[in-house]
Scaffold this motif. Structure first.
Motif, PDB file in Angstrom:
ATOM      1  N   ALA A 253       0.410  -1.291   0.043  1.00 11.97           N
ATOM      2  CA  ALA A 253       0.031   0.098  -0.303  1.00 11.97           C
ATOM      3  C   ALA A 253       0.697   1.291  -0.067  1.00 11.97           C
ATOM      4  O   ALA A 253       0.573   2.213  -0.681  1.00 11.97           O
ATOM      5  CB  ALA A 253      -0.846  -0.324   1.077  1.00 11.97           C
ATOM      6  N   LEU A 254       1.827   1.229   1.278  1.00 11.96           N
ATOM      7  CA  LEU A 254       2.926   2.434   0.993  1.00 11.96           C
ATOM      8  C   LEU A 254       3.593   2.805  -0.888  1.00 11.96           C
ATOM      9  O   LEU A 254       3.833   3.795  -0.709  1.00 11.96           O
ATOM     10  CB  LEU A 254       3.524   1.964   2.289  1.00 11.96           C
ATOM     11  N   ILE A 255       3.886   1.956  -0.832  1.00  9.07           N
ATOM     12  CA  ILE A 255       4.793   1.977  -2.754  1.00  9.07           C
ATOM     13  C   ILE A 255       3.321   2.279  -4.149  1.00  9.07           C
ATOM     14  O   ILE A 255       3.863   3.088  -3.901  1.00  9.07           O
ATOM     15  CB  ILE A 255       4.836   0.015  -3.264  1.00  9.07           C
ATOM     16  N   ASN A 256       2.271   2.306  -3.375  1.00 10.93           N
ATOM     17  CA  ASN A 256       1.047   2.535  -4.058  1.00 10.93           C
ATOM     18  C   ASN A 256       1.071   4.030  -4.026  1.00 10.93           C
ATOM     19  O   ASN A 256       0.956   4.563  -5.037  1.00 10.93           O
ATOM     20  CB  ASN A 256      -0.313   1.718  -3.940  1.00 10.93           C
ATOM     21  N   ARG A 257       0.972   4.398  -2.995  1.00 10.73           N
ATOM     22  CA  ARG A 257       1.178   5.223  -1.717  1.00 10.73           C
ATOM     23  C   ARG A 257       2.389   6.418  -2.450  1.00 10.73           C
ATOM     24  O   ARG A 257       2.042   7.450  -3.015  1.00 10.73           O
ATOM     25  CB  ARG A 257       1.013   5.743  -0.699  1.00 10.73           C
ATOM     26  N   CYS A 258       3.399   6.125  -2.960  1.00 14.59           N
ATOM     27  CA  CYS A 258       4.661   7.259  -3.205  1.00 14.59           C
ATOM     28  C   CYS A 258       4.408   7.545  -4.785  1.00 14.59           C
ATOM     29  O   CYS A 258       5.172   7.745  -5.470  1.00 14.59           O
ATOM     30  CB  CYS A 258       5.649   5.910  -2.820  1.00 14.59           C
ATOM     31  N   ALA A 259       3.679   6.091  -5.533  1.00 17.87           N
ATOM     32  CA  ALA A 259       3.257   5.785  -6.953  1.00 17.87           C
ATOM     33  C   ALA A 259       2.853   7.215  -6.800  1.00 17.87           C
ATOM     34  O   ALA A 259       2.604   8.071  -8.027  1.00 17.87           O
ATOM     35  CB  ALA A 259       3.238   4.832  -7.698  1.00 17.87           C
ATOM     36  N   ASP A 260       1.902   7.307  -6.328  1.00 17.32           N
ATOM     37  CA  ASP A 260       0.638   8.281  -6.665  1.00 17.32           C
ATOM     38  C   ASP A 260       1.388  10.089  -5.756  1.00 17.32           C
ATOM     39  O   ASP A 260       0.599  11.205  -6.919  1.00 17.32           O
ATOM     40  CB  ASP A 260      -0.771   8.053  -5.853  1.00 17.32           C
ATOM     41  N   TRP A 261       2.225  10.120  -5.587  1.00 21.46           N
ATOM     42  CA  TRP A 261       3.259  11.021  -4.632  1.00 21.46           C
ATOM     43  C   TRP A 261       3.798  11.445  -6.063  1.00 21.46           C
ATOM     44  O   TRP A 261       4.249  12.422  -5.479  1.00 21.46           O
ATOM     45  CB  TRP A 261       3.280  10.959  -3.581  1.00 21.46           C
ATOM     46  N   GLY A 262       4.501  10.629  -6.321  1.00 21.18           N
ATOM     47  CA  GLY A 262       5.259  10.958  -7.853  1.00 21.18           C
ATOM     48  C   GLY A 262       6.585  10.674  -6.963  1.00 21.18           C
ATOM     49  O   GLY A 262       7.856  11.301  -6.805  1.00 21.18           O
ATOM     50  N   THR A 263       6.681  10.170  -6.228  1.00 19.70           N
ATOM     51  CA  THR A 263       8.139   9.852  -5.308  1.00 19.70           C
ATOM     52  C   THR A 263       9.005   8.361  -5.358  1.00 19.70           C
ATOM     53  O   THR A 263       8.110   6.969  -5.461  1.00 19.70           O
ATOM     54  CB  THR A 263       7.857   9.062  -3.946  1.00 19.70           C
TER      55      THR A 263
END
Length: 270
Positions: A253-263
């Motif tokens: 889930a955190l990996i997916n959030r990073c993708a959403d954030w552009g991180t």
């Protein structure tokens, strides 16, 4: 006489002691002394060093202890563990992370390196870079890069924290405010699964926040054990980071959030 040796004598310590009992005794010893050493535990408990090392691996995997060279320490909560012990934590992993981070930084760049054992590893990994300008509030980083004749080093003033060579406080934050660098390379004591970066000292956190503001791009360097620890002061969010260099992210889930954030998540090779 309430100590580990006395407890061990009561339960006839030997190689057949069950794992749960050993783990309890190891944690009791760690809570008393703050640190346990594998060789000393093996002698006290009357088991092989390999057995203790396996116990320590299991306790660390469960987040109950943190590995240091030759043993383990209590995981941090509101106070960080000693700097010498932090240097020995996951040393090989930190070196790989540092080398990967250094690949993101071209020659002729300006950057900031803050306080931390992983950022010190990055300083070592930058030794072959040319025409760098490095601003730092870490005296250890300054001393490491002083040996690179192609690197200009600027030390941000502040109050010296003797435990780790860090410069913190208002003067350090004001000094950093005078710069606009290409990259900020920062560390964090802990990362929670919501993506918050956390640390222990509000004075250090203030400087780290100023560093992020003063950089065109931010690189976070942190190994995966940072996900098993706790700290009370928020630095920033992974949403404010451009590149996260680590060995593993334990949450899809955190990996997916990073993708959403552009991180960008940069994983090192095993």
């Amino acid at each position: 006489m309430c100590n580990l040796a006395y407890q061990c004598s009561l339960i006839a310590v030997n190689e057949h002691m069950d794992t749960q009992t050993r783990h309890t005794l190891i944690r009791n010893h760690a809570q008393t002394d703050g640190k346990v050493m594998a060789t000393a535990l093996a002698d006290t408990l009357g088991v092989a060093v390999q057995t203790i090392r396996r116990d320590l691996r299991q306790l660390c995997a469960a987040g109950l202890l943190e590995r240091v060279h030759g043993g383990a320490v209590l995981p941090s909560g509101v106070a960080n563990i000693g700097y010498g012990d932090r240097r020995s934590l996951n040393r090989d992993v930190k070196i790989k992370i540092a080398r990967r981070a250094a690949q993101l930084i071209p020659d002729s760049a300006s950057l900031f390196l803050n306080i931390g054992t992983t950022t010190e590893a990055v300083a070592h990994a930058l030794q072959a870079h040319r025409n760098l300008m490095v601003v730092t509030n870490n005296l250890n980083v300054a001393n490491i890069l002083a040996s690179n004749p192609s690197c200009d080093v600027v030390v941000a003033g502040g109050s010296l924290r003797r435990s780790d060579g860090g410069l913190v406080g208002d003067l350090a934050a004001l000094a950093i405010d005078r710069f606009k660098v290409d990259f900020a390379v920062i560390g964090a004591s802990t990362i929670d699964l919501s993506g918050d970066l956390l640390d222990f000292d509000p004075e250090e956190v203030r400087v780290s926040q100023q560093v992020i503001k003063a950089a065109r791009a931010t690189i976070l360097v942190a190994d995966s054990t940072k996900f098993t620890r706790k700290a009370p002061v928020k630095i920033a969010s992974l949403a404010q980071v451009d590149h996260f260099v680590t060995d593993r992210v334990p949450s899809e889930a955190l990996i997916n959030r990073c993708a959403d954030w552009g991180t960008s998540v940069n994983l090192t090779h095993p």
